[in-house]
Write an enzyme that holds these catalytic residues in place. Sequence first.
Site, PDB file in Angstrom:
ATOM      1  CE  LYS A   1      18.351   3.697  64.208  1.00 49.18           C
ATOM      2  NZ  LYS A   1      17.615   2.227  65.144  1.00 49.18           N
ATOM      3  CG  ASP A   2      21.680   4.881  60.191  1.00 51.04           C
ATOM      4  OD1 ASP A   2      21.896   4.574  61.365  1.00 51.04           O
ATOM      5  OD2 ASP A   2      21.886   4.528  59.160  1.00 51.04           O
TER       6      ASP A   2
ATOM      7  NE  ARG B   1      21.904  -6.297  64.291  1.00 52.05           N
ATOM      8  CZ  ARG B   1      21.885  -5.024  64.821  1.00 52.05           C
ATOM      9  NH1 ARG B   1      20.905  -4.310  65.704  1.00 52.05           N
ATOM     10  NH2 ARG B   1      22.779  -4.228  64.559  1.00 52.05           N
TER      11      ARG B   1
ATOM     12  NE  ARG C   1      27.850  -3.668  62.936  1.00 54.25           N
ATOM     13  CZ  ARG C   1      28.552  -3.817  61.351  1.00 54.25           C
ATOM     14  NH1 ARG C   1      29.146  -3.753  61.696  1.00 54.25           N
ATOM     15  NH2 ARG C   1      27.859  -2.777  60.894  1.00 54.25           N
TER      16      ARG C   1
ATOM     17  CB  CYS D   1      23.700   7.239  66.582  1.00 54.78           C
ATOM     18  SG  CYS D   1      24.690   6.065  65.665  1.00 54.78           S
TER      19      CYS D   1
ATOM     20  NE  ARG E   1      17.999   4.321  71.514  1.00 54.35           N
ATOM     21  CZ  ARG E   1      17.080   4.266  71.626  1.00 54.35           C
ATOM     22  NH1 ARG E   1      16.127   4.246  72.455  1.00 54.35           N
ATOM     23  NH2 ARG E   1      16.969   3.067  70.894  1.00 54.35           N
ATOM     24  NE  ARG E   2      16.553  -0.065  70.121  1.00 55.71           N
ATOM     25  CZ  ARG E   2      16.951   0.033  68.492  1.00 55.71           C
ATOM     26  NH1 ARG E   2      18.228  -1.185  68.273  1.00 55.71           N
ATOM     27  NH2 ARG E   2      16.519   0.388  67.460  1.00 55.71           N
TER      28      ARG E   2
END
Length: 299
Positions: free
Chosen positions: A76-77, A146, A140, A233, A122-123
């Site tokens: 996805k990157d 996180r 980030r 993305c 998106r999330r």
Amino acid sequence: MKLGTRRSLMATTQSQMIADLYTAKTGREIELVGITTFGDVTKAQLSQLGGTGVFVSALRDKLVEGEIDFAVHSLKDLPTKQDPRFTLAALPERHDVRDALVGRTKFADLAPGAKVGTGSPRRIAMLRALRQDLDYVPIRGNADTRIGRVTSGELDAVVLAAAGLTRIGRQGEISQIFEVEELLPAPGQGALAVECLSTRSDLVDFLSVLDDPRTRSAVTAERAVLSALEAGCSAPVGAFALDDGHTLNLTAVVVSLDGREAVRKSAAGSPSEAMELGRDLAAAMIAEGADRLMGEQSH
């Protein structure tokens, strides 16, 4: 053989996993080479940087310079437009595609106003569609950082990819896994990509031993949707395809950033026509206003 990887725990763990698979399958020893990318050092939000590519270009530079033989990326990157200098020699069997909540409670049990952290528009859009009453905080940092913001009490929960948490052994901290119907994953989520120079045909053949055709057809369809929507993305686009060996089933969604509007479509077709299936589905979504929802996010 030299395998280039980002230096984060997640990246080195993923790369070592792939290296071990190649060694087990071919007997060849593989050495990991750590590389710092722009995405690792910048403090800016990924959505401000244009999303895709910020973790990729430094690894590609080392391929061109001949310092490494191949690189492993989180699929996805990778930008959806493939650079002709490089070949995705293998897309190994995909892991869990779903998103996971790390917190003290399930998503439905979070108190109104609870702070939920994620680096993905998106999330945020999809979570808002489920609950408007929470405070979604753009964050980030690597998975450890996180999760640490939840442990410290700064945030009530964070949302991360289930596959990544499992790879680094932090699956025990998952309080809930969102089903695909609730949060449609990012195109290519849970999949890794093995990339080398297109001119190294000997290497392309060697690396292709780990390629999984069902994973390849599924992620090709998902990424075709993203590409046809001309989204990076960082856009609020979800897509998930499943190849059962006969039929490729694809679902995609574009959600407005406030979570109040969405265009969601599904289609099915032959795995051999994955790219066309994705493009056709994106065209059908644009006809229903998906591009307007995407446009709102860029203003």
